[in-house]
Scaffold this active site. Structure first.
Site, PDB file in Angstrom:
ATOM      1  N   SER A 168       0.839  -1.190   0.000  1.00 50.96           N
ATOM      2  CA  SER A 168       0.000   0.000   0.000  1.00 50.96           C
ATOM      3  C   SER A 168       0.886   1.256   0.000  1.00 50.96           C
ATOM      4  CB  SER A 168      -0.961  -0.054   1.190  1.00 50.96           C
ATOM      5  OG  SER A 168      -1.995   0.885   1.048  1.00 50.96           O
TER       6      SER A 168
ATOM      7  N   ASP B 208      -8.457  -4.322  -6.418  1.00 54.16           N
ATOM      8  CA  ASP B 208      -8.013  -3.587  -5.232  1.00 54.16           C
ATOM      9  C   ASP B 208      -8.808  -2.295  -5.078  1.00 54.16           C
ATOM     10  OD1 ASP B 208      -6.488  -2.056  -3.304  1.00 54.16           O
ATOM     11  OD2 ASP B 208      -4.816  -3.412  -3.708  1.00 54.16           O
TER      12      ASP B 208
ATOM     13  N   HIS C  91      -7.437  -5.755  -0.986  1.00 59.51           N
ATOM     14  CA  HIS C  91      -6.299  -4.843  -0.956  1.00 59.51           C
ATOM     15  C   HIS C  91      -5.012  -5.644  -0.798  1.00 59.51           C
ATOM     16  CE1 HIS C  91      -4.158  -1.183  -0.538  1.00 59.51           C
ATOM     17  NE2 HIS C  91      -4.012  -1.201   0.775  1.00 59.51           N
TER      18      HIS C  91
END
Length: 525
Positions: free
Chosen positions: A246, A464, A494
């Protein structure tokens, strides 16, 4: 408010904790958090002007820092870490200001588990789990089972970045102030609500300046990247081997730009689009969460348009009249949006969303409220964590964009056209997140160009929500020809590694363990 999403593993962990309560899980909204500033854009136009993150002047580091010895010992048991001697903790000294390397230092908290591979050890593998603001010291042990294969050849290492957790963690509000802020409407539709929204945003920044003023100018991603290079040296590694998730992908890209010759084997998973400025990121994430919601609705046999309209109607009712929940609390529209958003981070939490929405339609707000509490780090005692505080402090130091309330209001139509569920919240958030922040931002977008670096594996997931898939290609392109190698997973949630694809896991393991990079463009279905 919301900014970069948490790693999928964190959301799954929260879901498992709540499952026994017969409720849902957590995600972005609620007064002071932000879910995921990440995402590509297929319609945002030309990239924003680029400003290099290494604009902060630096000088050579003294030997007292580069030659420091880390003193590892068993991690304290009161930190929520699992028992066992494999986890060791230490603290690294780093300059508060890299322009004054002989000046004040801060402590960077580290954690490691030594490699199990004996003579085949490659070195350290440093993890950043995202946020920004994710505390690596507590997160790595929680998810270490995912990385058992990697541990055969690496010491697993993570850290609390500067301004996070045990590394001079920022706290901007008391628990009482955080709970009061949950009543602020994140989708204001009257002048009074707009005034309250931006008053609360400004108050957050004032609180940060009061408690952490001297630290705030030194919480940029570039400075954390410099901390990682110092970490590489004191860990005794010639190259930095890295796994970023991320926001950790942006951090990894900035590191590669600053120190291309020091990059070892690096994986960037759930990739932030480095070409999008903060407003474009908000718009792209709006698209990503609506895409994930559509996929969820299809999986339950619903028409995405009608299903989204039904959820939007529920949120409108909550805006007018919150639902009762357990403990005498109430579920308002903002908290409901938080609860809905968090379940989209992982397909494993979709059943939680179904149960929570059904309960809300029956008049029970408890499940969605528990989901929001989990994301907002609110414990049963009413105590809140501080990840959202660090998240905002880092994001607002990085980004110099400061949209006005009027600009946010004028842009709402574009956000609503993308998503009837998330558009209003993220449209307002484009201005509210850094409204009247006490220190200026450094750049429009990060420079991740890394000519001279070795191949870096960039992993994108087509489903995602927080860091939409298109960002992976853009990161690979920005890293440079022969540097960014894209791997695609046709999945949901994610992040990709550890999410159920033997193709993804095997490809990443082969690269990190044996140095075997796949062909650019490989697809795992």
């Amino acid at each position: 408010m919301m900014r970069f999403g948490r790693p999928a593993a964190a959301v799954v962990a929260a879901a498992s904790l709540l499952a026994g309560c017969g409720s849902g899980k957590d995600s972005g909204g609620g007064g002071s958090t932000k879910a995921g500033r990440a995402a590509p854009s297929t319609s945002s136009g030309a990239p924003a002007p680029r400003s290099s993150p290494d604009a902060v002047p630096t000088s050579a580091l003294p030997a007292s820092l580069t030659g420091q010895t880390l003193h590892w010992s068993r991690c304290p048991s009161d930190g929520g870490l699992p028992p066992g001697s494999q986890w060791q903790c230490s603290t690294m000294k780093a300059p508060l200001d890299y322009a004054k390397p002989d000046g004040r230092t801060i402590g960077i908290a580290l954690i490691r588990a030594r490699s199990t591979g004996g003579g085949s050890r490659i070195g350290s593998l440093v993890f950043n789990f995202g946020g920004p603001g994710g505390p690596g010291v507590s997160m790595l042990p929680s998810f270490a089972d995912l990385y058992g294969t990697l541990r055969t050849r690496y010491d697993l290492v993570s850290f609390d970045p500067r301004g996070v957790g045990a590394s001079e963690g920022v706290r901007c509000r008391t628990d009482q102030q955080l709970q009061a802020a949950e009543s602020v409407d994140l989708t204001p539709d009257t002048p009074a609500e707009e005034k309250a929204y931006f008053k609360d945003a400004a108050a957050f920044g004032t609180g940060c300046a009061r408690t952490a003023g001297a630290l705030l100018p030194h919480l940029s991603t570039a400075e954390t990247a410099r901390d990682m290079d110092l970490m590489r040296q004191v860990l005794g590694d010639r190259k930095l081997h890295y796994f970023g998730i991320s926001y950790g992908t942006e951090l990894g890209g900035v590191y590669a730009h600053l120190f291309p010759g020091n990059v070892g084997r690096a994986v960037l998973d759930a990739v932030v689009d480095p070409t999008a400025d903060s407003t474009a990121q908000e718009k792209n994430q709006t698209r990503g969460f609506q895409r994930a919601l559509d996929n969820y609705l299809k999986s339950t046999g619903q028409n995405p348009r009608r299903g989204s309209a039904k959820i939007a109607a529920l949120l409108k009712r909550l805006d007018a009249k919150p639902l009762r929940a357990s403990g005498g609390r109430k579920l308002n529209q903002s908290l409901a949006l938080t609860g809905i958003t968090v379940t989209l981070y992982s397909r494993q939490t979709w059943p939680e969303l179904t149960a929570a929405l059904q309960a809300a339609q029956r008049g029970d707000g408890t499940p969605l409220l528990k989901l929001a509490d989990a994301y907002n780090e609110r414990g049963a005692s009413g105590h809140y964590g501080t990840e959202s505080h660090s998240q905002r402090a880092i994001s607002c130091r990085d980004s110099r964009q400061r949209p006005t309330p009027e600009q946010a209001k004028q842009g709402l139509g574009a956000f609503r056209a993308i998503s009837p569920v998330f558009g209003d919240m993220l449209g307002w958030d484009s201005a509210g997140w850094c409204y009247h922040w006490p220190v200026p931002g450094l750049q429009d977008t990060p420079d991740v160009s890394a000519a001279g670096a070795p191949a870096i594996l960039v992993v994108g997931n087509t489903g995602d929500p927080a860091t939409p898939y298109e960002g992976a290609r853009r990161m690979a392109d920005e890293l440079g020809r022969g540097v960014g190698i894209e791997l695609t997973w046709k999945g949901q949630g994610h992040g990709a590694y550890g999410s159920g694809s033997t193709c993804v896991d095997g490809t990443v393991d082969d690269y990190l363990l044996d140095g075997s990079a796949p062909k650019d463009g490989k697809v795992c279905s």
